[in-house]
Design an enzyme around this catalytic site. Structure first.
Site, short mmCIF file in Angstrom:
data_model
loop_
_atom_site.label_atom_id
_atom_site.label_comp_id
_atom_site.label_asym_id
_atom_site.label_seq_id
_atom_site.Cartn_x
_atom_site.Cartn_y
_atom_site.Cartn_z
N LYS A 128 17.62 -12.95 -31.45
CA LYS A 128 16.58 -13.05 -30.43
C LYS A 128 16.68 -11.92 -29.42
O LYS A 128 17.65 -11.18 -29.36
CB LYS A 128 16.65 -14.43 -29.75
CG LYS A 128 16.18 -15.55 -30.67
CD LYS A 128 16.14 -16.90 -29.99
CE LYS A 128 15.60 -17.97 -30.94
NZ LYS A 128 15.62 -19.32 -30.34
N ARG A 131 22.42 -22.14 -35.26
CA ARG A 131 21.29 -21.86 -36.15
C ARG A 131 21.18 -20.35 -36.30
O ARG A 131 20.92 -19.65 -35.31
CB ARG A 131 20.02 -22.47 -35.55
CG ARG A 131 18.77 -22.35 -36.41
CD ARG A 131 17.59 -23.05 -35.72
NE ARG A 131 16.38 -22.99 -36.53
CZ ARG A 131 15.50 -22.00 -36.51
NH1 ARG A 131 15.71 -20.96 -35.70
NH2 ARG A 131 14.42 -22.04 -37.27
#
Length: 279
Positions: free
Chosen positions: A227, A261
């Site tokens: 991210k 994750r």
């Protein structure tokens, strides 16, 4: 005190001695996900990627049929079902736990029929009918925090106290699920890195991982792989954020996160093996 997370066919200890963090591998069956968009859209490619993750030691495979990257448009119910259901049925008996990343109650219902072990909802089970859809199953339910929606969440994220506000939201949603008669052992939380947060907000939440777990008394899933919060610190583009993502996963696990994750399963699995061996 709750000490295991009921995860469909599995039970994951998350308190006490010998707790091992679990690696959730991301399997996007979408044409437009921010990191691996389109690579695994066909069933053949999705299964091939899933098999690679299984060989690498993945614990959970998280299947998503709708991109939730900033600015992404919503996908129709029919399109999402066509994307995810064949994959869920194909993965059901390959070994790892199976999760579906959706906020649509009808997708939740169909996925539960297919035998998924977790419903991973970016919307915190707020859609009308979501609680009814999941109430009578045994799958885990991941409640995530998101400010606004994927189309608008990164336009101007603002908080007075991001950690306190995220905790308050997650507590309210957990209480709503409990009030609906859902077993607390099925619940876990996700602070929602990148979902309506600035870089500063994201790192404030990452630093507060242990606080979130302690205050809410629920296991935590951390999803920060590749991210922008990783790119902001490393200066790397999306395709070069593996090392930074592994570092973020270890930072979360060091504070008690149960599930990370990730896109880079093999590297994260190896890093966690070494980390656990040293603790």
């Amino acid at each position: 005190m709750q000490s295991t997370l009921q995860f469909g066919r599995f039970n994951f200890p998350w308190r006490g001695q010998g707790v091992r963090a679990r690696v959730m591998g991301i399997l996007n069956v979408t044409p437009d996900s921010f990191s691996d968009g389109g690579n695994y859209q066909s069933l053949e490619f999705a299964l091939s990627h899933a098999e690679q993750m299984i060989e690498a030691g993945v614990d959970i495979i998280d299947v998503g049929g709708e991109s939730t990257r900033p600015g992404s448009p919503p996908v129709s119910l029919e399109d999402e079902l066509q994307r995810v259901m064949p994959v869920l049925y194909a993965l059901r008996d390959l070994g790892p736990a199976i999760s579906v990343d959706t906020y649509k109650p009808q997708v939740m219902r169909e996925a539960i029929i297919a035998g998924v072990d977790m419903i991973n909802d970016i919307n915190g089970f707020r859609a009308p009918g979501a609680l009814d859809a999941v109430r009578d199953s045994d799958c885990a339910l991941c409640i995530m925090h998101m400010q606004s929606d994927p189309q608008h969440m990164q336009l101007a994220p603002a908080y007075t106290d991001v950690v306190a506000e995220v905790i308050a939201f997650l507590r309210e949603r957990a209480e709503a699920l409990l009030a609906a008669g859902i077993d607390p052992r099925r619940l876990c939380i996700d602070p929602g890195f990148g979902f309506g947060k600035t870089v500063e907000h994201n790192y404030a939440l990452l630093k507060a991982t242990a606080r979130l777990i302690d205050e809410l008394n629920l296991p935590l899933l951390a999803g920060l792989s590749r991210k922008s919060m990783v790119g902001a610190v490393t200066g790397r583009p999306v395709e070069q954020r593996m090392a930074g993502s592994v570092g973020g996963a270890l930072a979360a696990v060091a504070q008690g996160a149960l599930i990370v994750r990730v896109h880079d399963v093999a590297e994260t699995v190896d890093a966690l093996k070494v980390w656990h061996a040293a603790h």
